[in-house]
Design a protein around this motif. Structure first.
Motif, PDB file in Angstrom:
ATOM      1  N   VAL B  94       0.876  -1.176   0.000  1.00  0.00           N
ATOM      2  CA  VAL B  94       0.000   0.000   0.000  1.00  0.00           C
ATOM      3  C   VAL B  94       0.910   1.221   0.000  1.00  0.00           C
ATOM      4  CG1 VAL B  94      -1.735   1.324   1.257  1.00  0.00           C
ATOM      5  CG2 VAL B  94      -1.872  -1.185   1.202  1.00  0.00           C
ATOM      6  N   TYR B  95       0.719   2.095  -0.956  1.00  0.00           N
ATOM      7  CA  TYR B  95       1.535   3.299  -1.076  1.00  0.00           C
ATOM      8  C   TYR B  95       0.741   4.494  -0.545  1.00  0.00           C
ATOM      9  CZ  TYR B  95       5.016   0.778  -3.733  1.00  0.00           C
ATOM     10  OH  TYR B  95       6.009  -0.109  -4.105  1.00  0.00           O
ATOM     11  N   TYR B  96       1.358   5.210   0.394  1.00  0.00           N
ATOM     12  CA  TYR B  96       0.753   6.402   0.967  1.00  0.00           C
ATOM     13  C   TYR B  96       1.549   7.638   0.572  1.00  0.00           C
ATOM     14  CZ  TYR B  96      -1.664   3.359   4.387  1.00  0.00           C
ATOM     15  OH  TYR B  96      -2.436   2.408   5.006  1.00  0.00           O
ATOM     16  N   CYS B  97       0.840   8.724   0.318  1.00  0.00           N
ATOM     17  CA  CYS B  97       1.514  10.020   0.296  1.00  0.00           C
ATOM     18  C   CYS B  97       1.180  10.726   1.610  1.00  0.00           C
ATOM     19  CB  CYS B  97       1.116  10.862  -0.907  1.00  0.00           C
ATOM     20  SG  CYS B  97      -0.641  11.216  -1.126  1.00  0.00           S
ATOM     21  N   ALA B  98       2.077  11.562   2.056  1.00  0.00           N
ATOM     22  CA  ALA B  98       1.898  12.246   3.335  1.00  0.00           C
ATOM     23  C   ALA B  98       2.659  13.567   3.302  1.00  0.00           C
ATOM     24  CB  ALA B  98       2.393  11.371   4.494  1.00  0.00           C
ATOM     25  N   ARG B  99       2.196  14.486   4.091  1.00  0.00           N
ATOM     26  CA  ARG B  99       2.922  15.742   4.290  1.00  0.00           C
ATOM     27  C   ARG B  99       3.711  15.637   5.586  1.00  0.00           C
ATOM     28  NH1 ARG B  99      -0.319  21.218   5.698  1.00  0.00           N
ATOM     29  NH2 ARG B  99      -0.617  19.985   7.596  1.00  0.00           N
ATOM     30  N   GLU B 100       5.001  15.926   5.519  1.00  0.00           N
ATOM     31  CA  GLU B 100       5.797  15.984   6.734  1.00  0.00           C
ATOM     32  C   GLU B 100       5.939  17.446   7.125  1.00  0.00           C
ATOM     33  OE1 GLU B 100       9.800  14.385   6.665  1.00  0.00           O
ATOM     34  OE2 GLU B 100       9.756  14.049   8.834  1.00  0.00           O
ATOM     35  N   ILE B 101       5.462  17.768   8.321  1.00  0.00           N
ATOM     36  CA  ILE B 101       5.545  19.131   8.816  1.00  0.00           C
ATOM     37  C   ILE B 101       6.609  19.191   9.903  1.00  0.00           C
ATOM     38  CG2 ILE B 101       3.200  19.684   8.182  1.00  0.00           C
ATOM     39  CD1 ILE B 101       2.351  19.251  11.039  1.00  0.00           C
ATOM     40  N   CYS B 102       7.368  20.264   9.906  1.00  0.00           N
ATOM     41  CA  CYS B 102       8.512  20.370  10.813  1.00  0.00           C
ATOM     42  C   CYS B 102       8.609  21.751  11.449  1.00  0.00           C
ATOM     43  CB  CYS B 102       9.809  20.075  10.069  1.00  0.00           C
ATOM     44  SG  CYS B 102       9.894  18.442   9.315  1.00  0.00           S
TER      45      CYS B 102
END
Lengths: 107, 122
Positions: B94-102
Motif C-alpha cells: 500500500v503506497y501512501y503520500c503524506a505531508r511531513e511538517i517540521c
C-alpha cells in the motif's frame, strides 16, 4: 539508517488498563520521535511528536516520554477505540524509519 | 484542512515502472516548510519511507531505493508524483503520500492520504 525496535510486538489488554509500549533507537535521536496509531484499512494517524507533544485533537490519555534512544508511549486508561497498531518513527535524520509496530488486542 | 489523495494503477507487471500521483487539496503545495513524502506499507504491515520533495524541488530518497525512484512536484496542478522503475513482487504494498511538517524542526507526518494498493504481478 537508524533502526527502531518496538516491544512488545503485541499486547492483550482490557478496557481501563494502562498500556505501555517501548521503542528503542539504534542511534541517538534526541527527542525527534513520533508515535502513530493505525486501524485496519486506514492510514496511520499521528498521536505524539517531539517524543512528548500531544497532537491536536488526540485524547489526553495518550502520553509519550523519553529521549536519546529509549522512548515510551503510554495509554493511561484503554478505551474500546484504542485497539489498534502503534508505530514509532524517528524524525532525526533521513531516511526516516519506523518501528515494526505493536498491536493492542482485546483481552 | 489539507487533504491528500493517491491515484494510479493498482496492478503493475514485473520489470515495469510504477507511477503514482498525490493530489493535494485544501492548501497550496507551494507553501514552504513542508516535505511532500511517499511511504509504503508491505503486506506484513512494515512501514518504509520512500522519499520526499520540498517545494524548491530538492529531494531526499531512501538509499535502499535510490537507483529506482524519482519524485517530482507540479506546482501548477498542486500535486506530486512517484516513479519506481524495474518493479518486482517485493514492491507490492500500500503506497501512501503524506505531508511531513517540521515546525521548529520537530517533524511528523500529517496528514496522510488514504493509501493505494499496488500489486506487482504478471
Amino acid at each position: 539508517d537508524i533502526q527502531m525496535t518496538q516491544s512488545p510486538s503485541s499486547v492483550s489488554a482490557s478496557v481501563g488498563d494502562r498500556v505501555t509500549i517501548t521503542c528503542r533507537a539504534s542511534q541517538y535521536t534526541s527527542t525527534w520521535l513520533a508515535w502513530y496509531q493505525q486501524k485496519p484499512g486506514k492510514a496511520p494517524k499521528v498521536l505524539i511528536y517531539g517524543a512528548s507533544s500531544l497532537q491536536s485533537g488526540v485524547p489526553s490519555r495518550f502520553s509519550g516520554s523519553g529521549s536519546g534512544t529509549d522512548f515510551t508511549l503510554t495509554i493511561s486508561s484503554l478505551q474500546p477505540e484504542d485497539f489498534a497498531t502503534y508505530y514509532c518513527q524517528q524524525a532525526n535524520i533521513f531516511p526516516r524509519t519506523f518501528g515494526q509496530g505493536t498491536t493492542v488486542e482485546i483481552k | 484542512q489539507v487533504q491528500l489523495q493517491e491515484s494510479g494503477p493498482g496492478l503493475v507487471k514485473p520489470s515495469q515502472t510504477l507511477s503514482l500521483t498525490c493530489a493535494v487539496s485544501g492548501g497550496s503545495i507551494n507553501s514552504g516548510g513542508y516535505y511532500w513524502s511517499w511511504i509504503r506499507q508491505f503486506p506484513g504491515k512494515g512501514l518504509e519511507w520512500i522519499g520526499n520533495i520540498y517545494n524548491s524541488g530538492s529531494t531526499h530518497y531512501n538509499p535502499s531505493l535510490k537507483s529506482r525512484i524519482s519524485i517530482s512536484i507540479d506546482m501548477s496542478d498542486n500535486h506530486f508524483s512517484l516513479r519506481l522503475t524495474s518493479v518486482t513482487a517485493a514492491d507490492t504494498a500500500v503506497y501512501y503520500c503524506a505531508r511531513e511538517i517540521c515546525p521548529n524542526g520537530v517533524c511528523r507526518f500529517d496528514p496522510w492520504g488514504q493509501g493505494i494498493l499496488v500489486t506487482v504481478s504478471s
